[in-house]
Design a protein around this motif. Sequence first.
Motif: not given
Length: 602
Positions: A27-33, A45-55
């Motif tokens: 998931v990504k979005r223009a503008g501030k965090l 938010a439960d859609q984005f649980t997992g063992g490894t993440a990058i941001g």
Amino acid sequence: MEYRGYDSSGIAVTAPDDPLGAGIKLVKRAGKLKNLEDRITEIGADQFTGGTAIGHTRWATHGRPTDENAHPHRSFDEKVAIVHNGIIENFAALRKEVEGHGIEFASETDSEVAAHLLALAYNEGDTAGDFRASALKVLNRLEGAFTLLFMHAEHPGQIIAARRSTPLIIGVGEDEMFLGSDVAAFIEHTRNAVELGQDNVVVITREGYEVLNFDGSTSEGKPFTIDWDLAAAEKGGFDSFMMKEIHEQPAAVRDTLAGHFQDGKIILDEQHLSEQDLKYVNQVFVVACGSAYHSGLLAKYAIEHWVRIPVQIEVASEFRYRDPVLDERTLVLAISQSGETADTLEAVRHAKSQGAKVLAVCNTNGSQIPRESDAVLYTHAGPEIGVASTKAFLAQVAANYIVGLALAQAHGTKYPDEIAEIYASLEEIPAKIEQLLEVNTQVKEIADYLGTVKTMLFLGRGVGFPVALEGALKLKELAYIHAEGFAAGELKHGPIALIEDDLPVVIVVPSPKGVKQLHSKIVSNIQEIRARGAKTIVIAEEGDTSVEPYANWLIRIPESASIMQPLLATVPLQFLSAAIARNCGNDDIDKPRNLAKSVTVE
Ligand code: M6R
């Protein structure tokens, strides 16, 4: 991490159990965090649980700040996600090659090409099915400066990362590992970090990390403990980091000075330059950018005055391109809060290649500029989160003066009692800044009167000139107002044409105890601009009555030795820029538009 870039942001999470997707959720979005947070809440938010993440939080180089151009970027087969900091210089040729495979790009960025190349390398040829070998293959084809993080849907427990010229630090937790451009990314979770060398690749899993070179051979990082206080990365009751950091200036200067004068001698610890090396120096070049450059101008005034050797100062981005005359008797003073600024780093590299010695003045332990310099003098301002530099600037000025005194000591151009006297006046500064913090109330009143001004001028003479430049820079970056700093004597050579009725002009008046003519000349300059309708905001020492008749507003600063005045006169200008910014509608003074805290591209 938002202070490193805030025009867009995004995350990718490996979700191996997802029956619908290819294993990576993004998931990504223009503008501030905040926009990203809102979007995640919307999806759940439960859609984005997992063992490894990058941001990633982005500061745009290639392509406007849009949802598409935000990172992470995904490969054509949706199995690879990457985030990138820096510039891939050969991206145009690589993009053409990738397009030759019939692959369509989803963004205008240089970064996306790395995702597709990785997927191609993983899907076919001699590296097929081998995530690590594919990543190394891609990395070896990239030119430029980059930190890259790769994740692959078929290797959900792993992240492969690499750095060339831009920063990457490992955080070692318990049953969890982190990677960040700086330690602020994981300071909440662990104090154990590992510094990586140039051209290092790192493979992390939940259990540990492995460091490699770009050719796949084993390398190692340098473990260190993070000594920054977690509270330093919080606002501590202030409404912005910048306000908090302005109030931390007495401590920043005090801590920077601590321990540098012992038994009647200036000590430059952490230096690998002997007193003999300093004595051998016959010219100094200062290289820096932005506020650090302004602090460098003050180094010039101090060193030339105390040591009687020539000092040249140059914005770092120009330095190496005009072939400066350097030799082994040249000391290059490289000033950088972050220690990462690409322009300054390249200037350091150029200086070293010409045989000069480099002394870094830096606020960030273990960053690249000190690492590549011959010696370092750390400023102890603590983490500076506000994008506009405040406490780091004052700490740099203090550190530059320490360098000046160390040179004077080595050259014997100041007697020990003179050095002790100058150092004592430096040590009086933190208490005077403390006292000066109250000026914010008066400054706010002035800002309220001015309302939404369109342009402002800042004038100074002698050491007041760099202060004028710094005041103008602060106002530009925070309030988005056209502002210019001038040497007051230069005004009559052109800029005086800008003066019109009600134009606000800030004048930094040098101490009357300093060069007498300088003081009286600036008093004349104030009269000249008043006569042409300007509204004058005069910054002058307590007890200096000569300016009273010509000031629409008079901001008093404590008395000090004249070379120390910038450490005081800068403070009201920081408050002024913040107050005007708010009146002009920029409430988020920590993150002015278009900027980022660390500029790791040239
Ligand atoms: O990290 P550095 O000190 O090398 O950064 C240099 C400039 O980018 C920095 O001072 C910049 O000008 C600030 N935004 C000024 O407030």
